[in-house]
Design an enzyme around this catalytic site. Structure first.
Site, PDB file in Angstrom:
ATOM      1  N   LYS A  83      21.542  29.979   5.899  1.00 54.42           N
ATOM      2  CA  LYS A  83      22.312  29.305   4.518  1.00 54.42           C
ATOM      3  C   LYS A  83      21.469  28.511   3.946  1.00 54.42           C
ATOM      4  O   LYS A  83      20.739  27.632   4.579  1.00 54.42           O
ATOM      5  CB  LYS A  83      23.286  28.782   5.224  1.00 54.42           C
ATOM      6  CG  LYS A  83      24.701  29.097   4.365  1.00 54.42           C
ATOM      7  CD  LYS A  83      25.853  28.622   5.093  1.00 54.42           C
ATOM      8  CE  LYS A  83      27.031  28.573   4.295  1.00 54.42           C
ATOM      9  NZ  LYS A  83      28.422  27.837   4.711  1.00 54.42           N
TER      10      LYS A  83
HETATM   11  C1  E4P Z   1      31.202  28.540   3.098  1.00 50.40           C
HETATM   12  O1  E4P Z   1      30.327  29.142   3.748  1.00 50.40           O
HETATM   13  C2  E4P Z   1      31.416  27.081   3.285  1.00 50.40           C
HETATM   14  O2  E4P Z   1      31.092  26.863   4.821  1.00 50.40           O
HETATM   15  C3  E4P Z   1      32.988  26.741   3.085  1.00 50.40           C
HETATM   16  O3  E4P Z   1      33.562  27.579   2.769  1.00 50.40           O
HETATM   17  C4  E4P Z   1      32.951  25.311   2.699  1.00 50.40           C
HETATM   18  O4  E4P Z   1      34.055  24.996   1.950  1.00 50.40           O
HETATM   19  P1  E4P Z   1      35.147  23.850   2.018  1.00 50.40           P
HETATM   20  O5  E4P Z   1      34.535  22.935   3.105  1.00 50.40           O
HETATM   21  O6  E4P Z   1      35.550  23.325   0.637  1.00 50.40           O
HETATM   22  O7  E4P Z   1      36.279  24.420   2.878  1.00 50.40           O
END
Ligand code: E4P
Length: 215
Positions: A83
């Site tokens: 990522k």
């Molecule tokens: C996606 O890969 C992220 O980890 C995640 O959806 C982050 O979103 P949030 O922290 O706003 O829920």
């Protein structure tokens, strides 16, 4: 549409895997922090438990640092997806990692043109954060629809992971607009199994069954 669970909590992941509907996992530094465990231990457990794609996030902000971290994360398992944040340096790293056959997930994406650039750099996945856009008065799902149109127009193979999902309507709209993946918290996946009319329907059947003569 594939369903990923968005957490670094191995217990939640193991529980959800038993439901038979989970295709992969996404983590991020905040999720890992909430476990209170060393990242290496968390990643080892998740990679050991999950067959599908597991996104593990890099922390460096410069391309050489991201590439170094990305290679190390990719070595943890064949299913690891690195990522990477959606920045100039991040996308330089995505281009390099992709050329080595390392899968990437371009995260914290908030505009269709950022998503276009991610696809051009060979990203395996792009993650638009719909819930966070909604919080600022935008319509997060509109971003997903725009990315879908762009990728379809030009045949980009980059898969769209709808992220920062807050409720089942996000999941529904993701499926309706042709997103490839929706990643969400364990609770939202659990809620998708539930409907009050299903519960009432089952209870009615069981009540009526009691009235059926035994012979
Ligand atoms: C996606 O890969 C992220 O980890 C995640 O959806 C982050 O979103 P949030 O922290 O706003 O829920």
């Amino acid at each position: 549409m594939k369903i990923f669970i968005d957490t670094a909590d191995i217990k939640q992941i193991e529980e959800a895997l038993q439901w038979g509907v989970i295709d992969g996992v996404t983590t991020n530094p905040s999720h890992v922090s909430k476990t209170g465990r060393p990242a290496a231990d968390v990643y080892r457990d998740i990679c050991g438990a999950v067959k599908g794609p597991v996104s593990l996030e890099t922390i460096a902000l410069d391309a050489p640092g991201i590439i170094k971290e990305g290679r190390a994360l990719a070595a943890l398992g064949e299913n690891v997806v690195v990522k990477v944040v959606n920045t100039v340096e991040g996308l330089k790293a995505v281009r390099a990692l992709s050329s080595e056959g390392i899968k990437t997930n371009v995260t914290v994406t908030f505009s269709p043109t950022q998503a276009l650039l991610a696809a051009k750099c060979g990203a395996t996945y792009v993650s638009p954060f719909v819930g966070r856009l909604d919080m600022f008065g935008h319509v997060g799902m509109e971003l997903v629809r725009q990315i879908r149109t762009i990728y379809t127009n030009y045949g980009y193979k980059t898969e769209i992971i709808v992220a920062a999902v807050r409720h089942q309507t996000h999941v529904l709209e993701s499926a309706l607009c042709g997103a490839d993946v929706c990643t969400m918290a364990c609770d939202i996946i659990r809620q998708m199994f539930e409907h009050p009319l299903t519960e009432i329907g089952i209870q009615n059947f069981l009540n009526d069954w009691k009235k059926v003569p035994l012979k």
